[in-house]
Design a protein around this motif. Structure first.
Motif, PDB file in Angstrom:
ATOM      1  N   ALA A  13      35.101  37.308  42.989  1.00  0.00           N
ATOM      2  CA  ALA A  13      34.530  38.318  42.103  1.00  0.00           C
ATOM      3  C   ALA A  13      34.586  39.699  42.752  1.00  0.00           C
ATOM      4  CB  ALA A  13      33.087  37.960  41.748  1.00  0.00           C
ATOM      5  N   LEU A  14      34.236  39.787  44.027  1.00  0.00           N
ATOM      6  CA  LEU A  14      34.283  41.070  44.723  1.00  0.00           C
ATOM      7  C   LEU A  14      35.719  41.575  44.858  1.00  0.00           C
ATOM      8  CD1 LEU A  14      31.624  40.750  47.537  1.00  0.00           C
ATOM      9  CD2 LEU A  14      31.578  42.273  45.573  1.00  0.00           C
ATOM     10  N   SER A  15      36.657  40.682  45.135  1.00  0.00           N
ATOM     11  CA  SER A  15      38.042  41.131  45.269  1.00  0.00           C
ATOM     12  C   SER A  15      38.601  41.585  43.933  1.00  0.00           C
ATOM     13  CB  SER A  15      38.911  40.032  45.875  1.00  0.00           C
ATOM     14  OG  SER A  15      39.019  38.939  44.985  1.00  0.00           O
ATOM     15  N   LYS A  16      38.251  40.899  42.853  1.00  0.00           N
ATOM     16  CA  LYS A  16      38.716  41.318  41.523  1.00  0.00           C
ATOM     17  C   LYS A  16      38.095  42.655  41.131  1.00  0.00           C
ATOM     18  CE  LYS A  16      39.826  36.747  39.861  1.00  0.00           C
ATOM     19  NZ  LYS A  16      39.519  35.665  38.935  1.00  0.00           N
ATOM     20  N   SER A  50      27.925  49.651  46.798  1.00  0.00           N
ATOM     21  CA  SER A  50      26.507  49.313  46.707  1.00  0.00           C
ATOM     22  C   SER A  50      26.294  47.807  46.740  1.00  0.00           C
ATOM     23  CB  SER A  50      25.923  49.901  45.424  1.00  0.00           C
ATOM     24  OG  SER A  50      24.617  49.444  45.217  1.00  0.00           O
ATOM     25  N   VAL A  51      27.109  47.086  45.983  1.00  0.00           N
ATOM     26  CA  VAL A  51      26.987  45.623  45.967  1.00  0.00           C
ATOM     27  C   VAL A  51      27.287  45.052  47.341  1.00  0.00           C
ATOM     28  CG1 VAL A  51      27.988  43.503  45.020  1.00  0.00           C
ATOM     29  CG2 VAL A  51      27.449  45.407  43.505  1.00  0.00           C
ATOM     30  N   SER A  52      28.338  45.540  47.972  1.00  0.00           N
ATOM     31  CA  SER A  52      28.686  45.073  49.302  1.00  0.00           C
ATOM     32  C   SER A  52      27.568  45.365  50.295  1.00  0.00           C
ATOM     33  CB  SER A  52      29.985  45.735  49.764  1.00  0.00           C
ATOM     34  OG  SER A  52      30.308  45.336  51.058  1.00  0.00           O
ATOM     35  N   GLY A  53      26.977  46.542  50.211  1.00  0.00           N
ATOM     36  CA  GLY A  53      25.870  46.908  51.095  1.00  0.00           C
ATOM     37  C   GLY A  53      24.662  46.015  50.906  1.00  0.00           C
ATOM     38  N   LYS A  54      24.355  45.687  49.651  1.00  0.00           N
ATOM     39  CA  LYS A  54      23.206  44.820  49.393  1.00  0.00           C
ATOM     40  C   LYS A  54      23.456  43.407  49.903  1.00  0.00           C
ATOM     41  CE  LYS A  54      21.184  47.429  45.664  1.00  0.00           C
ATOM     42  NZ  LYS A  54      20.659  47.422  44.306  1.00  0.00           N
ATOM     43  N   LEU A  55      24.693  42.937  49.782  1.00  0.00           N
ATOM     44  CA  LEU A  55      25.024  41.611  50.315  1.00  0.00           C
ATOM     45  C   LEU A  55      24.897  41.585  51.841  1.00  0.00           C
ATOM     46  CD1 LEU A  55      28.082  40.692  48.082  1.00  0.00           C
ATOM     47  CD2 LEU A  55      25.843  39.597  48.064  1.00  0.00           C
ATOM     48  N   GLN A  56      25.344  42.652  52.484  1.00  0.00           N
ATOM     49  CA  GLN A  56      25.236  42.724  53.941  1.00  0.00           C
ATOM     50  C   GLN A  56      23.776  42.832  54.376  1.00  0.00           C
ATOM     51  OE1 GLN A  56      27.808  45.988  54.945  1.00  0.00           O
ATOM     52  NE2 GLN A  56      29.654  44.721  54.866  1.00  0.00           N
ATOM     53  N   THR A  57      22.972  43.568  53.615  1.00  0.00           N
ATOM     54  CA  THR A  57      21.549  43.679  53.928  1.00  0.00           C
ATOM     55  C   THR A  57      20.861  42.327  53.795  1.00  0.00           C
ATOM     56  OG1 THR A  57      21.511  45.971  53.157  1.00  0.00           O
ATOM     57  CG2 THR A  57      19.398  44.832  53.281  1.00  0.00           C
ATOM     58  N   ALA A  58      21.198  41.605  52.735  1.00  0.00           N
ATOM     59  CA  ALA A  58      20.611  40.281  52.538  1.00  0.00           C
ATOM     60  C   ALA A  58      20.991  39.341  53.678  1.00  0.00           C
ATOM     61  CB  ALA A  58      21.054  39.699  51.199  1.00  0.00           C
ATOM     62  N   GLU A  59      22.235  39.451  54.134  1.00  0.00           N
ATOM     63  CA  GLU A  59      22.673  38.622  55.258  1.00  0.00           C
ATOM     64  C   GLU A  59      21.896  38.977  56.527  1.00  0.00           C
ATOM     65  OE1 GLU A  59      26.578  37.603  57.983  1.00  0.00           O
ATOM     66  OE2 GLU A  59      26.618  39.308  56.628  1.00  0.00           O
ATOM     67  N   GLN A  87      25.691  40.001  40.101  1.00  0.00           N
ATOM     68  CA  GLN A  87      25.836  39.585  38.701  1.00  0.00           C
ATOM     69  C   GLN A  87      26.111  40.784  37.799  1.00  0.00           C
ATOM     70  OE1 GLN A  87      26.100  36.493  37.610  1.00  0.00           O
ATOM     71  NE2 GLN A  87      25.828  35.762  39.695  1.00  0.00           N
ATOM     72  N   THR A  88      25.477  41.921  38.087  1.00  0.00           N
ATOM     73  CA  THR A  88      25.737  43.133  37.320  1.00  0.00           C
ATOM     74  C   THR A  88      27.173  43.600  37.513  1.00  0.00           C
ATOM     75  OG1 THR A  88      23.426  43.803  37.538  1.00  0.00           O
ATOM     76  CG2 THR A  88      24.994  45.525  36.946  1.00  0.00           C
ATOM     77  N   ALA A  89      27.648  43.574  38.748  1.00  0.00           N
ATOM     78  CA  ALA A  89      29.027  43.984  39.032  1.00  0.00           C
ATOM     79  C   ALA A  89      30.021  43.060  38.338  1.00  0.00           C
ATOM     80  CB  ALA A  89      29.273  43.991  40.536  1.00  0.00           C
ATOM     81  N   ILE A  90      29.738  41.774  38.320  1.00  0.00           N
ATOM     82  CA  ILE A  90      30.624  40.823  37.649  1.00  0.00           C
ATOM     83  C   ILE A  90      30.633  41.082  36.143  1.00  0.00           C
ATOM     84  CG2 ILE A  90      30.898  38.371  37.058  1.00  0.00           C
ATOM     85  CD1 ILE A  90      29.901  37.753  39.914  1.00  0.00           C
ATOM     86  N   ALA A  91      29.478  41.365  35.572  1.00  0.00           N
ATOM     87  CA  ALA A  91      29.409  41.654  34.135  1.00  0.00           C
ATOM     88  C   ALA A  91      30.184  42.924  33.790  1.00  0.00           C
ATOM     89  CB  ALA A  91      27.951  41.792  33.701  1.00  0.00           C
ATOM     90  N   ILE A  92      30.078  43.939  34.636  1.00  0.00           N
ATOM     91  CA  ILE A  92      30.823  45.183  34.399  1.00  0.00           C
ATOM     92  C   ILE A  92      32.317  44.926  34.507  1.00  0.00           C
ATOM     93  CG2 ILE A  92      31.317  47.471  35.353  1.00  0.00           C
ATOM     94  CD1 ILE A  92      28.302  47.616  36.033  1.00  0.00           C
ATOM     95  N   ARG A  93      32.709  44.161  35.519  1.00  0.00           N
ATOM     96  CA  ARG A  93      34.127  43.819  35.664  1.00  0.00           C
ATOM     97  C   ARG A  93      34.646  43.079  34.439  1.00  0.00           C
ATOM     98  NH1 ARG A  93      35.346  38.819  38.720  1.00  0.00           N
ATOM     99  NH2 ARG A  93      34.718  38.106  36.679  1.00  0.00           N
ATOM    100  N   ASP A  94      33.869  42.129  33.946  1.00  0.00           N
ATOM    101  CA  ASP A  94      34.285  41.367  32.773  1.00  0.00           C
ATOM    102  C   ASP A  94      34.436  42.261  31.548  1.00  0.00           C
ATOM    103  OD1 ASP A  94      34.306  39.080  34.301  1.00  0.00           O
ATOM    104  OD2 ASP A  94      32.367  38.337  33.552  1.00  0.00           O
ATOM    105  N   LYS A  95      33.544  43.224  31.386  1.00  0.00           N
ATOM    106  CA  LYS A  95      33.640  44.156  30.258  1.00  0.00           C
ATOM    107  C   LYS A  95      34.872  45.048  30.383  1.00  0.00           C
ATOM    108  CE  LYS A  95      30.125  43.183  27.712  1.00  0.00           C
ATOM    109  NZ  LYS A  95      30.273  42.742  26.335  1.00  0.00           N
ATOM    110  N   ILE A  96      35.180  45.474  31.596  1.00  0.00           N
ATOM    111  CA  ILE A  96      36.367  46.309  31.806  1.00  0.00           C
ATOM    112  C   ILE A  96      37.626  45.518  31.478  1.00  0.00           C
ATOM    113  CG2 ILE A  96      37.769  47.442  33.579  1.00  0.00           C
ATOM    114  CD1 ILE A  96      35.114  48.250  34.915  1.00  0.00           C
ATOM    115  N   VAL A  97      37.688  44.278  31.934  1.00  0.00           N
ATOM    116  CA  VAL A  97      38.851  43.436  31.651  1.00  0.00           C
ATOM    117  C   VAL A  97      38.954  43.167  30.159  1.00  0.00           C
ATOM    118  CG1 VAL A  97      39.834  41.129  32.004  1.00  0.00           C
ATOM    119  CG2 VAL A  97      38.919  42.412  33.938  1.00  0.00           C
ATOM    120  N   GLN A  98      37.824  42.896  29.520  1.00  0.00           N
ATOM    121  CA  GLN A  98      37.817  42.644  28.079  1.00  0.00           C
ATOM    122  C   GLN A  98      38.301  43.877  27.312  1.00  0.00           C
ATOM    123  OE1 GLN A  98      33.916  41.796  26.577  1.00  0.00           O
ATOM    124  NE2 GLN A  98      34.651  41.171  24.566  1.00  0.00           N
ATOM    125  N   ALA A  99      37.856  45.057  27.706  1.00  0.00           N
ATOM    126  CA  ALA A  99      38.298  46.290  27.046  1.00  0.00           C
ATOM    127  C   ALA A  99      39.786  46.518  27.259  1.00  0.00           C
ATOM    128  CB  ALA A  99      37.498  47.476  27.570  1.00  0.00           C
TER     129      ALA A  99
END
Length: 108
Positions: A13-16, A50-59, A87-99
């Motif tokens: 998901a992050l790579s896409k 931002s998503v990457s930073g939050k994942l690193q913070t959680a780790e 999940q928000t980033a994945i939803a945005i990606r899906d909307k961009i691909v759908q558009a």
């Protein structure tokens, strides 16, 4: 270390999302954003960072909890925040691909 902890679907998901941002940057390079307003590719790249930073913070918080430096509640909050951002980033990606797919199906 974060790559080892992320599941395969999360890494995909992050790579896409990164690929989508890079494609948007390439297509937006020919267009100029209005002065004072961020470009679309800039907004998407900030989202990915931002998503990457939050994942690193959680780790990092999870690792600190193993030594007893951080309470469990803080670990849960950090992980839930990272999951919500992902999940928000994945939803945005899906909307961009759908558009994109909808536009590509339009007759010329």
């Amino acid at each position: 270390m974060i790559d080892q902890l992320l599941s395969v679907s999360t890494r995909n998901a992050l790579s896409k999302l990164t690929e989508t941002v890079n494609q948007g940057a390439a297509s937006a390079a020919s267009q100029v954003a209005a002065p004072g307003q961020p470009s679309f590719d800039h907004v998407l790249s900030e989202l990915a960072s931002s998503v990457s930073g939050k994942l690193q913070t959680a780790e990092a918080v999870s690792m600190k909890s193993m030594t007893g430096d951080v309470p469990t509640r803080d670990v849960v909050n950090a992980v839930m925040d990272a999951e919500q951002s992902l999940q928000t980033a994945i939803a945005i990606r899906d909307k961009i691909v759908q558009a994109y797919l909808e536009i590509s199906r339009m007759p010329i």
